[in-house]
Design a protein around this motif. Structure first.
Motif, mmCIF file in Angstrom:
data_model
loop_
_atom_site.group_PDB
_atom_site.id
_atom_site.type_symbol
_atom_site.label_atom_id
_atom_site.label_comp_id
_atom_site.label_asym_id
_atom_site.label_seq_id
_atom_site.Cartn_x
_atom_site.Cartn_y
_atom_site.Cartn_z
ATOM 1 N N HIS A 99 0.780 -1.153 0.070
ATOM 2 C CA HIS A 99 -0.054 0.045 -0.134
ATOM 3 C C HIS A 99 0.930 1.171 0.153
ATOM 4 C CE1 HIS A 99 -3.306 -2.584 1.160
ATOM 5 N NE2 HIS A 99 -2.655 -2.881 1.998
ATOM 6 N N ILE A 100 0.282 2.358 -0.172
ATOM 7 C CA ILE A 100 1.203 3.586 -0.171
ATOM 8 C C ILE A 100 0.141 4.813 0.171
ATOM 9 C CG2 ILE A 100 0.301 4.320 -2.659
ATOM 10 C CD1 ILE A 100 3.003 5.642 -2.922
ATOM 11 N N VAL A 101 0.761 5.493 1.204
ATOM 12 C CA VAL A 101 0.224 6.688 1.781
ATOM 13 C C VAL A 101 1.015 8.142 1.524
ATOM 14 C CG1 VAL A 101 1.489 6.567 3.957
ATOM 15 C CG2 VAL A 101 -0.639 7.765 3.941
ATOM 16 N N MET A 102 0.318 9.134 1.006
ATOM 17 C CA MET A 102 1.124 10.403 0.849
ATOM 18 C C MET A 102 0.475 11.630 1.379
ATOM 19 S SD MET A 102 1.969 9.668 -3.489
ATOM 20 C CE MET A 102 0.383 8.644 -3.806
ATOM 21 N N GLY A 103 1.053 12.565 1.774
ATOM 22 C CA GLY A 103 0.414 13.727 2.382
ATOM 23 C C GLY A 103 0.573 14.689 1.499
ATOM 24 N N ARG A 104 1.075 16.055 1.979
ATOM 25 C CA ARG A 104 1.149 17.043 0.832
ATOM 26 C C ARG A 104 2.228 16.809 -0.051
ATOM 27 N NH1 ARG A 104 -1.272 21.804 3.068
ATOM 28 N NH2 ARG A 104 -2.220 21.492 5.215
ATOM 29 N N SER A 105 3.179 15.857 0.042
ATOM 30 C CA SER A 105 4.092 15.598 -0.942
ATOM 31 C C SER A 105 3.351 15.276 -2.286
ATOM 32 C CB SER A 105 4.991 14.346 -0.391
ATOM 33 O OG SER A 105 4.084 13.218 -0.059
ATOM 34 N N PHE A 106 2.155 14.769 -2.343
ATOM 35 C CA PHE A 106 1.394 14.531 -3.629
ATOM 36 C C PHE A 106 1.640 15.520 -4.475
ATOM 37 C CE2 PHE A 106 -2.717 12.970 -5.804
ATOM 38 C CZ PHE A 106 -1.926 12.073 -6.654
ATOM 39 N N HIS A 107 1.403 16.520 -4.036
ATOM 40 C CA HIS A 107 1.091 17.837 -4.902
ATOM 41 C C HIS A 107 2.528 18.095 -5.528
ATOM 42 C CE1 HIS A 107 1.904 20.851 -1.260
ATOM 43 N NE2 HIS A 107 2.799 20.881 -2.084
ATOM 44 N N VAL A 128 -4.117 3.148 -2.546
ATOM 45 C CA VAL A 128 -3.513 4.481 -2.361
ATOM 46 C C VAL A 128 -4.041 5.462 -1.694
ATOM 47 C CG1 VAL A 128 -3.033 6.821 -3.731
ATOM 48 C CG2 VAL A 128 -2.667 4.271 -4.882
ATOM 49 N N ALA A 129 -3.528 5.695 -0.453
ATOM 50 C CA ALA A 129 -4.195 6.554 0.584
ATOM 51 C C ALA A 129 -3.532 7.936 0.835
ATOM 52 C CB ALA A 129 -4.057 5.905 2.071
ATOM 53 N N ILE A 248 -8.851 7.456 0.504
ATOM 54 C CA ILE A 248 -8.745 5.895 0.189
ATOM 55 C C ILE A 248 -8.938 5.921 -1.388
ATOM 56 C CG2 ILE A 248 -8.946 3.407 0.656
ATOM 57 C CD1 ILE A 248 -7.535 5.540 2.796
ATOM 58 N N ALA A 249 -8.126 5.389 -2.314
ATOM 59 C CA ALA A 249 -8.459 5.045 -3.672
ATOM 60 C C ALA A 249 -8.110 3.585 -3.858
ATOM 61 C CB ALA A 249 -7.558 5.957 -4.322
ATOM 62 N N ARG A 250 -9.095 3.042 -4.396
ATOM 63 C CA ARG A 250 -8.785 1.616 -4.894
ATOM 64 C C ARG A 250 -9.002 1.341 -6.416
ATOM 65 N NH1 ARG A 250 -11.457 1.280 0.089
ATOM 66 N NH2 ARG A 250 -10.254 0.007 1.620
#
Length: 254
Positions: A99-107, A128-129, A248-250
């Protein structure tokens, strides 16, 4: 990326708000105790450290070695976090993750390209969270004052501004065009109190007003910020409700 946040790690670790217990618990339920989770753009471990007890392992990845060193120090007793230098362009070089989690880094990323890579790398059922403030974040009570101070010191703008949707597209709108289009969203609030030092420290955790960017203007900036904040409210104390969206995206099934 490394240069953007030069000198911010100790301020980031101390003054950036966490996402709140409820948001972390939501992630823990989603990933499960056997999950191996990539925290991409982990910073000093804002998500990785509180999430670690609830999962099998976390790969905490960031391009900034100072962020990683700060995280290692904060999590010296945590045995199931691997701190690794890397970024979104080098996903294939990382150990396997579920699984993966991202915070503000995603932008900061080429988001659709990253999600296309993740479609190849994540196993069936991989999630993807994303964590962020949602579509309409509430401005902090000191922000207008600090914006004027940052403008005075030419430290108010950058390619990305700290918003969760710098490109103009909210993550919802990006995700629905990718293989991870099955979305679930939850919002969590937690109330925080800030003093003058915390508000100034928060400014120094941002890329556009980092210690490196301010350079020899750092001390004058801090003095100007302190004066402006006390002029705003002589008590030097503010309360602010932080809202975290857990998205949460699947991959769709059926």
């Amino acid at each position: 990326m490394t240069d953007l946040f030069a000198g911010t790690a100790p301020y980031y670790a101390k003054y950036r708000s966490d996402h709140g217990d409820q948001a972390i618990e939501h992630l823990a339920r989603t990933f499960g105790p056997d999950g191996t989770v990539l925290d991409l753009g982990c910073g000093p471990g804002t998500v990785a450290i509180p999430l670690a007890p609830a999962v099998r392992e976390i790969l905490a990845v960031d391009p900034d070695e100072e962020m990683l060193e700060t995280g290692r120090g904060l999590a010296a007793e945590v045995r199931n976090i691997r701190w690794l230098r890397g970024d979104s362009t080098r996903l294939r070089e990382l150990p396997a993750f579920g699984h993966i989690v991202m915070g503000r880094s995603f932008h900061w990323m080429d988001r659709r390209a990253v999600l296309a890579d993740l479609d190849e790398l994540l196993p069936p059922g991989g999630v993807v969270a994303l964590l962020g403030p949602g579509r309409e974040p509430q401005e902090e009570p000191w922000e207008a004052t600090m914006r004027r101070v940052r403008e005075e010191f030419d430290a108010n703008t950058f390619t990305a501004t700290g918003s969760f949707q710098v490109s103009g597209e909210h993550p919802h709108d990006v995700l629905v065009t990718t293989p991870f289009s099955d979305l679930e969203s939850a919002m969590y609030e937690h109330r925080l109190t800030y003093d003058v030092d915390a508000v100034i420290g928060l400014q120094l955790s941002y890329s556009y007003s980092s210690p490196a960017r301010l350079g020899d203007r750092l001390e004058p900036f801090k003095e100007a910020a302190r004066k402006a904040l006390l002029d705003l409210d002589p008590s030097g104390t503010w309360e602010h409700t932080e809202v975290t969206e857990v998205l949460i995206a699947r991959r769709p099934t059926g």
